[in-house]
Design an enzyme around this catalytic site. Sequence first.
Site, PDB file in Angstrom:
ATOM      1  N   HIS A   1      -3.961   7.463   6.226  1.00 41.08           N
ATOM      2  CA  HIS A   1      -4.058   6.152   5.586  1.00 41.08           C
ATOM      3  C   HIS A   1      -5.457   5.598   5.822  1.00 41.08           C
ATOM      4  CE1 HIS A   1      -2.590   2.567   3.692  1.00 41.08           C
ATOM      5  NE2 HIS A   1      -2.838   1.816   4.753  1.00 41.08           N
TER       6      HIS A   1
ATOM      7  N   PHE B   1       1.162  -3.220   4.319  1.00 45.32           N
ATOM      8  CA  PHE B   1       1.517  -4.582   4.689  1.00 45.32           C
ATOM      9  C   PHE B   1       3.019  -4.762   4.426  1.00 45.32           C
ATOM     10  CE2 PHE B   1      -2.694  -7.164   4.184  1.00 45.32           C
ATOM     11  CZ  PHE B   1      -3.223  -6.489   5.266  1.00 45.32           C
TER      12      PHE B   1
ATOM     13  N   HIS C   1      -9.825   1.796  -1.428  1.00 47.52           N
ATOM     14  CA  HIS C   1      -8.398   1.622  -1.177  1.00 47.52           C
ATOM     15  C   HIS C   1      -7.751   1.128  -2.466  1.00 47.52           C
ATOM     16  CE1 HIS C   1      -4.626   0.903   0.523  1.00 47.52           C
ATOM     17  NE2 HIS C   1      -4.938   0.182   1.586  1.00 47.52           N
TER      18      HIS C   1
ATOM     19  N   GLU D   1      -2.744   4.295  13.718  1.00 47.67           N
ATOM     20  CA  GLU D   1      -2.399   5.548  13.049  1.00 47.67           C
ATOM     21  C   GLU D   1      -2.657   6.743  13.963  1.00 47.67           C
ATOM     22  OE1 GLU D   1      -2.926   7.811   8.762  1.00 47.67           O
ATOM     23  OE2 GLU D   1      -4.255   6.138   9.250  1.00 47.67           O
TER      24      GLU D   1
ATOM     25  N   CYS E   1       0.807  -1.230   0.000  1.00 48.39           N
ATOM     26  CA  CYS E   1       0.000   0.000   0.000  1.00 48.39           C
ATOM     27  C   CYS E   1       0.837   1.275   0.000  1.00 48.39           C
ATOM     28  CB  CYS E   1      -0.931   0.013   1.197  1.00 48.39           C
ATOM     29  SG  CYS E   1      -1.923  -1.479   1.364  1.00 48.39           S
TER      30      CYS E   1
ATOM     31  N   LYS F   1     -10.427   7.442   1.677  1.00 50.13           N
ATOM     32  CA  LYS F   1     -10.725   6.067   1.261  1.00 50.13           C
ATOM     33  C   LYS F   1     -12.202   5.716   1.462  1.00 50.13           C
ATOM     34  CE  LYS F   1      -6.209   3.799   1.929  1.00 50.13           C
ATOM     35  NZ  LYS F   1      -5.378   4.949   2.348  1.00 50.13           N
TER      36      LYS F   1
END
Length: 400
Positions: free
Chosen positions: A291, A388, A328, A302, A152, A323
Amino acid sequence: MNQVAVTGLGVMAPHGDDPAALFAALMRGESAVKPILPELPKPAAAAAAPFDPAGWFTKLQLAGVDRVSQLAVAAADLAMRDAGAQGDVDPERIGIYAGCGMGGASALETAYRGGPRVPPLTIPAFMPSAPASHVAMRHGVQGPVLTYSVACASSAVAIAEAAKAVQCGDVDLAIAGGSEALIVPGVVLAWQAMQTLAGFAPGEEASAVKPFATDRSGFALGEGAAFLILESAERARRRGARIYATLAGWGHSCDAVHLTKPDAQGQGRALRAALRSAGLQPADVGYCNAHGTATRIGDVVERDALAAVWGEDLDRLRVSSTKALHGHLLGAAGALEALITVLALHQRRLPPNAHCETIDPACSLNLVRDTETAAPQLEAAISNSFAFGGTNSVLLFRRA
């Protein structure tokens, strides 16, 4: 060192191909998340790009060109047109820096499910570096053409690497961004198996993604491409180019803790690095495009990272995750969200954090509400991409 200017924006994403129209839709809180793939055993929703390749490719040219590359070519072409930048640049002094997390999913899906004959161009169609290569061929780019595949964070990392190349004079012009096109049965089933996609009742797909909300349950996949044109501010001023913003700083880090579980300390290191490279303090930054995947763990981590770095100034930082509206885009998420952050600075207006009726106390942030979007004093903003694999990337933009 050169100051890095953003002089062109190009997008082909769930809200269309016009950056201004995309931003206006986000400001109105319009969701592009819709039901997809009714043949799947479990209901699915995603944000697909309304893209017709006929505007960019002939039928003959499309052979062996996966949708991920088609989207990249279109978005990069629009960015170059917007910048009006290529005419006087040596092709060897142009670079392409592209992010792509998973490559040509449609090509793989066809190869696995399409019958006894595998298309002979499957390999070049699905390789993650194909989008950058197709953009290079379209524009005759002979400088560095590089692909970053960091889940990502892919396109955020690509944009930072492009900025470094411009800053130190390795290239005069950089086409920087990313592309992703994963809305095919096999990929959707794999994400459903991870239990990271948002749940929803029939008819409620559009509001399924709820970043930082008490009732959040995950994200929806999105597809598309976004590219920024980067060049030195000196060159941009010399040719009379419009400068949307400057890319003043960036920070990367790795959690080195877990493959899929995020870590606040790791994210904090990337946030501090971005501030340090820009020579700014937390109080100087007025907006964060988070994010914000709307996962139970991710949003809390976050928030904790932002709180650790911003400290007493956290309440002054306006935050939203777009998002909720465009899905995403995985490897292209950083590029699309960077483009949105640039427009927020340029217009001094902040896209709201949609679908969050009640903020989770563990995610206490100064979220942007749809009635409080004006930001007349905004001078700097960040875009977060946390991946990830534990890679974290933060881009810090300043108003031109």
